[in-house]
Design a protein around this motif. Structure first.
Motif, PDB file in Angstrom:
ATOM      1  N   GLU A  98       0.819  -1.203   0.000  1.00 40.34           N
ATOM      2  CA  GLU A  98       0.000   0.000   0.000  1.00 40.34           C
ATOM      3  C   GLU A  98       0.856   1.257   0.000  1.00 40.34           C
ATOM      4  N   ASP A  99       1.915   1.286   0.863  1.00 46.76           N
ATOM      5  CA  ASP A  99       2.734   2.500   0.960  1.00 46.76           C
ATOM      6  C   ASP A  99       4.039   2.178   1.669  1.00 46.76           C
ATOM      7  N   TYR A 101       6.871   4.565   3.891  1.00 43.33           N
ATOM      8  CA  TYR A 101       7.014   5.920   4.408  1.00 43.33           C
ATOM      9  C   TYR A 101       7.734   5.906   5.755  1.00 43.33           C
ATOM     10  N   ASN A 231      -3.015   6.584   6.919  1.00 46.10           N
ATOM     11  CA  ASN A 231      -2.991   6.858   5.484  1.00 46.10           C
ATOM     12  C   ASN A 231      -1.981   7.975   5.260  1.00 46.10           C
ATOM     13  N   SER A 232      -0.821   7.615   4.701  1.00 46.50           N
ATOM     14  CA  SER A 232       0.255   8.595   4.574  1.00 46.50           C
ATOM     15  C   SER A 232      -0.129   9.757   3.657  1.00 46.50           C
ATOM     16  N   THR A 233      -0.976   9.474   2.647  1.00 46.57           N
ATOM     17  CA  THR A 233      -1.386  10.549   1.734  1.00 46.57           C
ATOM     18  C   THR A 233      -2.179  11.619   2.480  1.00 46.57           C
ATOM     19  N   ASN A 277      -8.118   8.007  -2.163  1.00 48.09           N
ATOM     20  CA  ASN A 277      -7.790   8.837  -0.994  1.00 48.09           C
ATOM     21  C   ASN A 277      -8.542  10.165  -0.955  1.00 48.09           C
TER      22      ASN A 277
END
Length: 490
Positions: A98-99, A101, A231-233, A277
């Motif tokens: 998914e990500d 970070y 959710n990093s975004t 997002n």
């Protein structure tokens, strides 16, 4: 003596400050390997996170000191988004990531696994994660790498199922292993009809985060595992907001709609999170008795709770800036006004150009019936509102503007004059009809000239015919006599 002691103390304080960043020189024990150090493989489930320690990242750089070239190997240390940037390339299982970070001050890089993966077999993840150091004072640009080999990380497949558990009469709940297995909506005793109550406990928050109640009838198996992963975004988009997340990334959908209660404070804001997002409004209500925001839904999705208002889109397209703040369920909403406001001077309705013109002398319009009233002829006065949209208050009629009353009287007089003209025209038409009838009567009482003329003409024709026939007959007899006389003479 005092000056000497002060100088010694200053040097003693300066030495620790100069050694806050340690470098691992070549050949020194503890130099980073550049590989993830998982023991016998690392098993994760959908929605989990993996932490790569900064000591697993390997960086190499050189510099000249005292005319000599020195090479250094080191790990990045504490991470700062001002100087560090992370990236990743995957050789296996990249579609399940998914990500990747880190947060400022972290000594590790976080890998977030997608939730809702329902693969029937285990999936491996392999690749390389890099940290770039750039624009750091008195340091060259350095790239630190950490390699994840095959077998280091394995995502467990969700091919197994667990039966729901019996709670009470016709009430059932989640099995203990619902995060690792799909839920089969049949109990050990074969019961499959009733109310399913899913109470979801958050390992990260250490408390219940949500409850879902729904009626089940022959419900198919679903994966109900969730996570509280950030959710990093959205974290980057709203750095000043205190955000927490509840993610059913598999988005399980039931056959019937149920009630989802998400526990939160009444001062907080809640939004739904789309796959891209973006945020959307939920349109639920706040239950003060249970301190929860309640929505009716078939699908469990992804949600974000914030201490401040965020930017969200409406239920339809449009990109409007809207806020979903829970409203108290104990306070009834204010009823919307069903009475239209009085028209302003800029909104006065004018009769349409399609209104029929005044009746001419050749065609007189019938008087208006009670079911259809013609609009006033004046173009400066709006037609009165219909009874379907507003009922006028008698007090308002009595307190209306005198100028309006004068206009109404003028309109009434005009209508009366029009009616009088119509009556005069009707009388003129009736008089013309009577004159036509008198003329017809006179013609009937006078001498019948036409029949007489026709009779005379017929007699003349008969007489002429008789004369012609007689002449022909006389001529033939005279010719015969002439022949007889000639024969006698002979």
């Amino acid at each position: 003596m005092k000056r000497l002691l002060a100088m010694v103390l200053a040097v003693a304080l300066a030495i620790p400050m100069m050694t806050t960043v340690a470098f691992a020189k070549p050949g020194v024990d503890g130099a980073p390997s550049g590989e993830a150090e998982f023991d016998n493989g690392y098993e994760v489930s959908p929605g989990d996170t993996i932490e790569l320690d900064e000591s697993w990242f390997y960086g190499k750089w050189t510099e000249r000191e005292d005319g000599e070239r020195h090479t250094y190997e080191e790990s990045p240390g504490s991470l700062d988004s001002e100087f560090h940037k992370v990236s990743a390339t995957w050789t296996r299982g990249g579609e399940y990531i998914e990500d990747v970070y880190f947060e400022d001050g972290d000594s590790y890089v976080t890998i977030e696994i997608k939730g809702g993966i329902t693969a029937t077999s285990d999936k491996e993840i392999a690749g390389t994660v890099k940290i770039l150091l750039k624009d750091f004072p008195n340091m060259p640009n350095v790239t630190y790498t950490c390699k994840i080999n095959r077998g280091d990380v394995v995502i467990k497949g969700i091919d197994e199922k667990s039966r729901m558990v019996y709670l009470d009469d016709k009430e059932f709940g989640l099995p203990d292993d619902y995060q690792e297995k799909q839920v089969r909506f049949v109990t050990e005793d074969g019961e499959e009809y009733g109310t399913f109550i899913g109470e979801f406990y958050g390992e990260r928050s250490g408390q219940d985060v949500a409850t879902y109640r729904v009626r089940i009838i022959d419900q198919k198996s679903l994966y109900l595992g969730f996570s509280e992963a950030s959710n990093s975004t959205l974290q980057k988009k709203y750095p000043n907001a205190d955000l927490r997340f509840i993610n059913w990334t598999a988005r399980p959908t039931f056959d019937q709609a149920g009630k989802l209660s998400i526990y939160m404070d009444p001062e907080e804001y809640i939004y739904g999170v789309n796959d891209d997002n973006t945020l959307y409004r939920l349109g639920g209500t706040y239950d003060e008795d249970n301190d929860a925001y309640v929505i009716s839904t078939k699908t469990l999705g992804c949600y974000v709770i914030s201490d401040t208002a965020l930017t969200a889109s409406g239920s339809g397209s449009g990109g409007n800036t809207t806020v979903t703040k829970p409203s108290s369920s104990s306070t009834a909403p204010k009823p919307s006004s069903s009475v239209a406001p009085p028209p302003s001077s800029s909104t006065v309705l004018k009769p349409s150009s399609s209104v029929a013109p005044p009746p001419s002398s050749s065609s007189v319009a019938p008087p208006p019936s009670s079911s259809s009233v013609a609009p006033p002829s004046s173009s400066s006065v709006a037609p009165p509102p219909s009874s379907s949209s507003e009922e006028e208050d008698p007090e308002d009629e009595e307190s209306s503007d005198p100028a309006d009353n004068e206009d109404d009287d003028k309109d009434d007089e005009d209508d009366k004059k029009d009616k009088d003209k119509d009556k005069d025209k009707d009388k003129d038409k009736d008089k013309d009809d009577e004159d036509d009838e008198d003329e017809d009567k006179k013609e009937k009482k006078g001498f019948p000239l036409v029949p007489v003329l026709l009779g005379v003409l017929g007699i003349v024709i008969i007489v002429c015919a008789v004369v012609v026939v007689g002449n022909r007959t006389g001529g033939s007899q005279r010719s015969r006599r002439r022949r007889y006389d000639d024969d006698w003479d002979d």
